[in-house]
Design an enzyme around this catalytic site. Structure first.
Site, mmCIF file in Angstrom:
data_model
loop_
_atom_site.group_PDB
_atom_site.id
_atom_site.type_symbol
_atom_site.label_atom_id
_atom_site.label_comp_id
_atom_site.label_asym_id
_atom_site.label_seq_id
_atom_site.Cartn_x
_atom_site.Cartn_y
_atom_site.Cartn_z
ATOM 1 N N CYS A 129 41.080 30.100 38.541
ATOM 2 C CA CYS A 129 42.525 30.265 38.302
ATOM 3 C C CYS A 129 42.847 31.232 37.156
ATOM 4 O O CYS A 129 43.725 32.083 37.273
ATOM 5 C CB CYS A 129 43.161 28.906 38.038
ATOM 6 N N HIS A 245 48.967 28.107 33.408
ATOM 7 C CA HIS A 245 47.997 28.620 32.437
ATOM 8 C C HIS A 245 48.605 29.829 31.727
ATOM 9 O O HIS A 245 49.188 30.704 32.374
ATOM 10 C CB HIS A 245 46.725 29.102 33.144
HETATM 11 O O1 L14 Z 1 36.248 27.095 38.595
HETATM 12 O O2 L14 Z 1 41.285 24.049 34.414
HETATM 13 O O3 L14 Z 1 38.166 27.077 39.565
HETATM 14 O O4 L14 Z 1 39.655 22.593 34.665
HETATM 15 C C1 L14 Z 1 39.290 25.298 38.141
HETATM 16 C C2 L14 Z 1 39.884 24.333 37.210
HETATM 17 C C3 L14 Z 1 37.332 25.500 36.593
HETATM 18 C C4 L14 Z 1 37.998 24.512 35.667
HETATM 19 C C5 L14 Z 1 37.364 26.602 38.765
HETATM 20 C C6 L14 Z 1 40.180 23.693 34.885
HETATM 21 C C7 L14 Z 1 37.797 25.377 38.005
HETATM 22 C C8 L14 Z 1 39.480 24.644 35.800
#
Ligand code: L14
Ligand code: 25A
Length: 335
Positions: A129, A245
């Site tokens: 993401c 985010h």
């Molecule tokens: O690899 O914010 O897509 O905990 C997505 C969620 C990695 C951690 C990924 C999170 C995950 C992320």
């Protein structure tokens, strides 16, 4: 496009639910929907187009009649079941990190490298993401002025860590305000009223001192931009925000870009909205990006410490462009 049989693995999770909503909102031609999840979800139903649809337990036999399988049930589940889905003839769009750096698997952001989709062998990976929202902004700058180095710090929402993590932020905040204790369970430390410089919650650190999330931003950015010469360093942190985010990004280019030039390039970029009017206190915020499909960029300024670098602030909904929407856009481009 003729209507497709669509499976969603992890349909009861935060991202899985957004996938169902996104398929519906974008009028994806679904002939039949197959929501899949673990034993824990046996007996559950999920809403789709005004109906409640039974969730089935994910197995190797789930994919016989499936055209597209959207996976969002964690890396282990993808490693285990994506190959059987592909073998049964479905095209898998996988949200987990399981296949992203596999040289046989395209890693796709439709606004950046749509041409990679055609090279799939049954599995297409959806990037991390934090990486997706950064590369939609980097791409037009790279095309115009060659990016040399990117320094990024992230401020990531708890919804990236799943349903239980959202509940923990809500319940812990309430408990602390009421003077009660609420020991962390999902996160390694208290997340309410705090910032944690570690993602993911467990097994995060690798030998070089970075976290796996940080190394995803380093490696995935190069693969998506198709350029190993773009140097990236990242610090990723968890903040007490539910969705959206945020990222502070410093971009050093070969040719100097003025802030005005960058704003003009980004204003034309697909999927990007420039929100940059500091005098009116207008800049991207998690609260305004949540629920929207675009990536928002603002606070664009020339770095006073460097002759050809820019600073900016990038925000997007981690569950939409960061996960479900990007996956559905890939599925749309497939046909
Ligand atoms: O690899 O914010 O897509 O905990 C997505 C969620 C990695 C951690 C990924 C999170 C995950 C992320
Ligand atoms: O493993 P990873 O890679 O570290 O991923 C961590 C988590 O991040 C989410 C997702 O959590 C994942 O488990 N995630 C995945 N990709 C993401 C992305 N790109 C992402 N988040 C952001 N961006 P989640 O809770 O949102 O969703 C998990 C979904 O996957 C199903 N699932 C899990 N294991 C499975 C499986 N399906 C098939 N086979 C498996 N082996 C999961 O279904 C859900 O749909 P479920 O049935 O296991 O959970 C349904 C309900 O159960 C509750 N619940 C959640 N966790 C627990 C739990 N109950 C008991 N114990 C738990 N530990 C919830 O209420 C949920 O609704």
């Amino acid at each position: 496009m003729s209507a497709k049989v669509v499976a969603v693995a992890g349909a009861t999770g935060v991202v899985g639910r957004q996938m169902l909503e996104t398929l519906e909102a974008r009028d994806f031609p679904v002939a039949r929907l197959k929501p899949l999840a673990s034993e824990r979800s046996k007996g559950k139903k999920v809403p789709f187009k005004g109906e409640m649809i039974d969730v089935e337990v994910l197995s190797d036999d789930s994919f016989d009649d499936v055209d597209i399988a959207l996976f969002s049930a964690g890396g282990g589940t993808s490693k285990r079941f994506a190959p059987s889905a592909a073998k049964a003839g479905a095209v898998v769009v996988d949200n987990s990190s399981a296949w992203r750096m596999d040289p046989e698997v395209p890693l796709v952001v439709p606004e950046v490298n749509p041409e990679a989709i055609a090279k799939h062998n049954g599995i297409i990976a959806n990037p991390n993401c934090s990486t997706i929202q950064m590369v939609v902004v980097l791409k037009p700058l790279h095309d115009a002025a060659r990016i040399r180095r990117v320094v990024v710090s992230t401020y990531q929402a708890v919804s990236g860590a799943g349903i239980a993590a959202i509940t923990e932020l809500q319940e812990q905040t309430k408990a602390l305000l009421e003077g009660r204790e609420y020991p962390p369970k999902e996160f390694p430390h208290q997340i309410a009223f705090n910032i944690i410089p570690q993602i993911p919650q467990s097994d995060a650190f690798v030998d070089n001192g970075y976290t796996t999330e940080e190394m995803k931003m380093v490696n995935e950015t190069k693969k998506i931009l198709g350029d190993d010469n773009v140097a990236v360093t990242a610090t990723t942190t968890r903040v007490p925000v539910i969705t959206g985010h945020s990222e502070s990004v410093n971009v050093e280019t070969e040719r100097k870009l003025t802030a005005d030039e960058a704003r003009a390039l980004l204003a034309k970029a697909p999927g990007v909205v420039v929100e940059d009017d500091p005098a009116a206190q207008r800049y991207p915020l998690a609260t305004t990006a949540a629920g929207k499909g675009e990536t928002f960029v603002g606070r664009i300024r020339e770095d006073v410490s460097h002759p050809s670098a820019l600073d900016m602030w990038i925000v997007s909904d981690n569950l939409l462009k960061g996960a479900a929407l990007n996956a559905v856009q890939i599925a749309e481009k497939l046909f």
